[in-house]
Design an enzyme around this catalytic site. Structure first.
Site, PDB file in Angstrom:
ATOM      1  N   CYS A  76       0.851  -1.194   0.000  1.00  0.00           N
ATOM      2  CA  CYS A  76       0.000   0.000   0.000  1.00  0.00           C
ATOM      3  C   CYS A  76       0.885   1.242   0.000  1.00  0.00           C
ATOM      4  O   CYS A  76       1.918   1.276   0.675  1.00  0.00           O
ATOM      5  CB  CYS A  76      -0.892   0.038   1.244  1.00  0.00           C
ATOM      6  N   HIS A  77       0.457   2.244  -0.736  1.00  0.00           N
ATOM      7  CA  HIS A  77       1.188   3.507  -0.742  1.00  0.00           C
ATOM      8  C   HIS A  77       0.923   4.265   0.558  1.00  0.00           C
ATOM      9  O   HIS A  77      -0.214   4.305   1.021  1.00  0.00           O
ATOM     10  CB  HIS A  77       0.732   4.383  -1.919  1.00  0.00           C
ATOM     11  N   MET A 111      -8.448   0.947   1.083  1.00  0.00           N
ATOM     12  CA  MET A 111      -7.780   0.140   2.116  1.00  0.00           C
ATOM     13  C   MET A 111      -7.754   0.891   3.445  1.00  0.00           C
ATOM     14  O   MET A 111      -7.910   0.289   4.506  1.00  0.00           O
ATOM     15  CB  MET A 111      -6.372  -0.262   1.678  1.00  0.00           C
ATOM     16  N   GLU A 112      -7.582   2.197   3.398  1.00  0.00           N
ATOM     17  CA  GLU A 112      -7.580   2.992   4.626  1.00  0.00           C
ATOM     18  C   GLU A 112      -8.949   2.947   5.297  1.00  0.00           C
ATOM     19  O   GLU A 112      -9.040   2.808   6.521  1.00  0.00           O
ATOM     20  CB  GLU A 112      -7.163   4.437   4.319  1.00  0.00           C
ATOM     21  N   ASP A 126     -12.171  -5.838  21.944  1.00  0.00           N
ATOM     22  CA  ASP A 126     -11.204  -5.796  23.040  1.00  0.00           C
ATOM     23  C   ASP A 126     -11.788  -5.151  24.293  1.00  0.00           C
ATOM     24  O   ASP A 126     -11.597  -5.644  25.403  1.00  0.00           O
ATOM     25  CB  ASP A 126      -9.949  -5.034  22.605  1.00  0.00           C
TER      26      ASP A 126
END
Length: 156
Positions: A76-77, A111-112, A126
């Site tokens: 990924c960039h 993707m981000e 969590d």
């Protein structure tokens, strides 16, 4: 043709040097299913725990993760996001997390958005596991993206 494979079959980062800079926006969603033992701790618009407010913490974690996507996903960039917004709502026992990312660049931000939504979902897990481990992250998906070669809009 896979864009992350060179002619010799080796992994490579896509060369975006010749692409045009455009406004790129992506929106992803993760859904976390919590049981009644956890949902009984919902007060107003957040779940309160000894660790703090679950959704507020998840928003911060998702934002931090979206900014670090290139550290997590090979090839990924690295991108300097113009915007990263996470929203968290509930519908029954489902926690719906949406992450929208945007920037002006030569490559997209889906993707981000996916990483931001995913890490926010993991943070909900969590922070709630002390109440119960009966938690399911049932879906993470891209809802839409615009500004690149191909726009995408989820239809179902």
């Amino acid at each position: 043709m896979f864009t992350h494979i060179d002619p010799k079959g080796n992994p490579t980062m896509v060369d975006v040097g010749d692409k045009a800079v455009t406004r790129r926006v992506a929106r992803a969603r993760s859904i976390v299913v919590l049981n009644d033992d956890i949902m009984q701790h919902l007060q107003g618009q957040d779940i309160q725990t000894k660790k703090g407010p679950v959704f507020q913490t998840a928003i911060i974690a998702g934002t931090m993760a979206a900014k670090r996507t290139s550290d997590l996903i090979p090839l990924c960039h690295p991108l300097g996001l113009d915007s990263c917004k996470l929203t968290i709502t509930t519908d029954g026992n489902e926690v719906i997390i949406e992450c929208t990312t945007a920037l002006e660049a030569k490559t997209g931000v889906e993707m981000e958005a996916l990483v931001g939504a995913s890490v926010a979902a993991l943070t909900v897990y969590d922070m709630c596991k002390a109440f119960s481990h009966n938690i399911v992250i049932k879906e993470t998906r891209l809802l839409d993206k615009t500004g690149g070669k191909n726009d995408f809009h989820q239809t179902t």
